[in-house]
Scaffold this active site. Sequence first.
Site, PDB file in Angstrom:
ATOM      1  N   ASP A  13     -81.977  73.151  -0.588  1.00  0.00           N
ATOM      2  CA  ASP A  13     -82.347  71.797  -1.014  1.00  0.00           C
ATOM      3  C   ASP A  13     -83.439  71.199  -0.136  1.00  0.00           C
ATOM      4  O   ASP A  13     -83.564  69.979  -0.019  1.00  0.00           O
ATOM      5  CB  ASP A  13     -81.126  70.856  -1.021  1.00  0.00           C
ATOM      6  CG  ASP A  13     -79.944  71.436  -1.773  1.00  0.00           C
ATOM      7  OD1 ASP A  13     -80.145  71.860  -2.921  1.00  0.00           O
ATOM      8  OD2 ASP A  13     -78.836  71.475  -1.212  1.00  0.00           O
ATOM      9  N   LYS A  16     -88.199  73.429  -1.784  1.00  0.00           N
ATOM     10  CA  LYS A  16     -88.992  74.643  -2.042  1.00  0.00           C
ATOM     11  C   LYS A  16     -89.729  74.546  -3.363  1.00  0.00           C
ATOM     12  O   LYS A  16     -90.847  75.056  -3.494  1.00  0.00           O
ATOM     13  CB  LYS A  16     -88.086  75.869  -2.036  1.00  0.00           C
ATOM     14  CG  LYS A  16     -87.427  76.145  -0.690  1.00  0.00           C
ATOM     15  CD  LYS A  16     -86.569  77.394  -0.720  1.00  0.00           C
ATOM     16  CE  LYS A  16     -85.374  77.288  -1.635  1.00  0.00           C
ATOM     17  NZ  LYS A  16     -84.391  76.256  -1.202  1.00  0.00           N
ATOM     18  N   GLY A  40     -80.984  74.887  -7.673  1.00  0.00           N
ATOM     19  CA  GLY A  40     -82.051  74.363  -8.514  1.00  0.00           C
ATOM     20  C   GLY A  40     -83.196  73.806  -7.702  1.00  0.00           C
ATOM     21  O   GLY A  40     -83.067  73.521  -6.510  1.00  0.00           O
ATOM     22  N   HIS A  41     -84.320  73.680  -8.362  1.00  0.00           N
ATOM     23  CA  HIS A  41     -85.491  73.034  -7.784  1.00  0.00           C
ATOM     24  C   HIS A  41     -85.831  71.819  -8.638  1.00  0.00           C
ATOM     25  O   HIS A  41     -85.793  71.890  -9.867  1.00  0.00           O
ATOM     26  CB  HIS A  41     -86.702  73.972  -7.790  1.00  0.00           C
ATOM     27  CG  HIS A  41     -86.528  75.193  -6.951  1.00  0.00           C
ATOM     28  ND1 HIS A  41     -85.989  75.166  -5.693  1.00  0.00           N
ATOM     29  CD2 HIS A  41     -86.847  76.485  -7.194  1.00  0.00           C
ATOM     30  CE1 HIS A  41     -85.986  76.390  -5.193  1.00  0.00           C
ATOM     31  NE2 HIS A  41     -86.490  77.210  -6.082  1.00  0.00           N
ATOM     32  N   GLN A 228     -81.747  79.297  -2.668  1.00  0.00           N
ATOM     33  CA  GLN A 228     -80.899  79.005  -1.502  1.00  0.00           C
ATOM     34  C   GLN A 228     -81.747  79.005  -0.211  1.00  0.00           C
ATOM     35  O   GLN A 228     -82.869  78.565  -0.239  1.00  0.00           O
ATOM     36  CB  GLN A 228     -79.727  79.987  -1.413  1.00  0.00           C
ATOM     37  CG  GLN A 228     -78.699  79.809  -2.513  1.00  0.00           C
ATOM     38  CD  GLN A 228     -79.054  80.565  -3.756  1.00  0.00           C
ATOM     39  OE1 GLN A 228     -79.556  81.676  -3.719  1.00  0.00           O
ATOM     40  NE2 GLN A 228     -78.785  79.969  -4.896  1.00  0.00           N
TER      41      GLN A 228
END
Length: 432
Positions: A13, A16, A40-41, A228
């Site tokens: 988190d 990225k 998630g992004h 991750q």
Amino acid sequence: MPAIAIIGAQWGDEGKGKATDLLGSSVDYVVKFNGGNNAGHTVVIDTPDGKQEKYALHLLPSGILTPGCTPVIGNGVVVDLDVLMEELDGLESRGVDTSKLVVSASAHVIADYNRTLDKVTERFLGSRRLGTTGRGIGPTYADKMNRIGIRIQDLFDEKILRQKVEGALELKGQVLTKIYNRRAPLVDETVAELLKHADRLRPMVRDTGLLLNQALDRGETVLLEAGQATLLDVDHGTYPFVTSSSATAGGACTGSGIPPMRMDQVIGIVKAYTTRVGEGPFPTELFDDSGEHLRKVGAEFGTTTGRPRRCGWYDAVIARYAARVNGVTDFVLTKLDVLTGLEQVPVCVAYDVGGVRHDEMPVNQTDFHHAVPIYEYLPGWWEDISGARTFADLPQNAQDYVRAVEKMSGARISAVGVGPSRDATVVVHPLI
């Protein structure tokens, strides 16, 4: 041109997706090389009419939002086909061109029985639970290592697919019925579930290792995007409270088919403070109003799960560890704007474990679990920094914070995030 890896240098988190998106217009391929839809992004893009479009990506590489860039799901990823198709449909409904997506024939597929096993196993562990997302990621990686996994390429040979499903269910059916009192899935229904997207998927499937190495041969740039983060890596993270894949720069090679000698830049993403989702040790975690402040101002809720993130101050010890494990050449420091308005900003520079100072990560989990942060306190700032676009635009105390953190963290800070939008970034050193 090189292959460049972007990795998370904390517990995930870190931003990225934004960093990948920032570089997307300068690269030809963006590759997701590990994980699945368990993380998630979030990418925020300014539109020509002055508005902002927010995209939450779970399985797709961030490069799918950049015209001209080829997004790739590498062999190291585990794929939930329903999620993949839902994400593609969602982007296409918003006018995003997804036609260039490429999927590795060797990526593994998440079957229904693995999602079920993930959920019931986590409940069975009770207080010893790991904090998984329940999406079948771990059991699918376990099948991969046990050599009973199902790969994308198996979907195009129904005879082989059926044999593999039968083999997997011989054991898993017994586990589900006799241990967890759950109905064992039938072979026919499992095969049908796996095959329902095969026709749509087929044109996307390639030998992605060959594709990417040929691109590098042509002088094109390949960006490798981790899911991750380092402290969640199955080998180098805070085991057993980790993910089931290799989220470090080494995993970028095994998860994409690109050899190590072709990767000469590793960009580590660190948040200006620290967050973690799920169980496990977290030395700088805050349980007071300061933690709630970071969570509220930073909107610290999981992109995939919606779970509130655990929040704490910046930890230079784990930043140094991530720099060493990954060979970080550049850090991107994100969410500096969240620290605006604090009178002073603590930074963890070492740990106290039973009266002994540790400047590096303790060698065993017990010591890390009992680590007490040793802080240095840096002066804060009150000025709004969201409009800063050069380092000189930042107030002096914010500049001093960045320089101090850089000195502590083991690699130079080349970019600083000052807001959620795509262009809210201060570039100190060009990343490409």
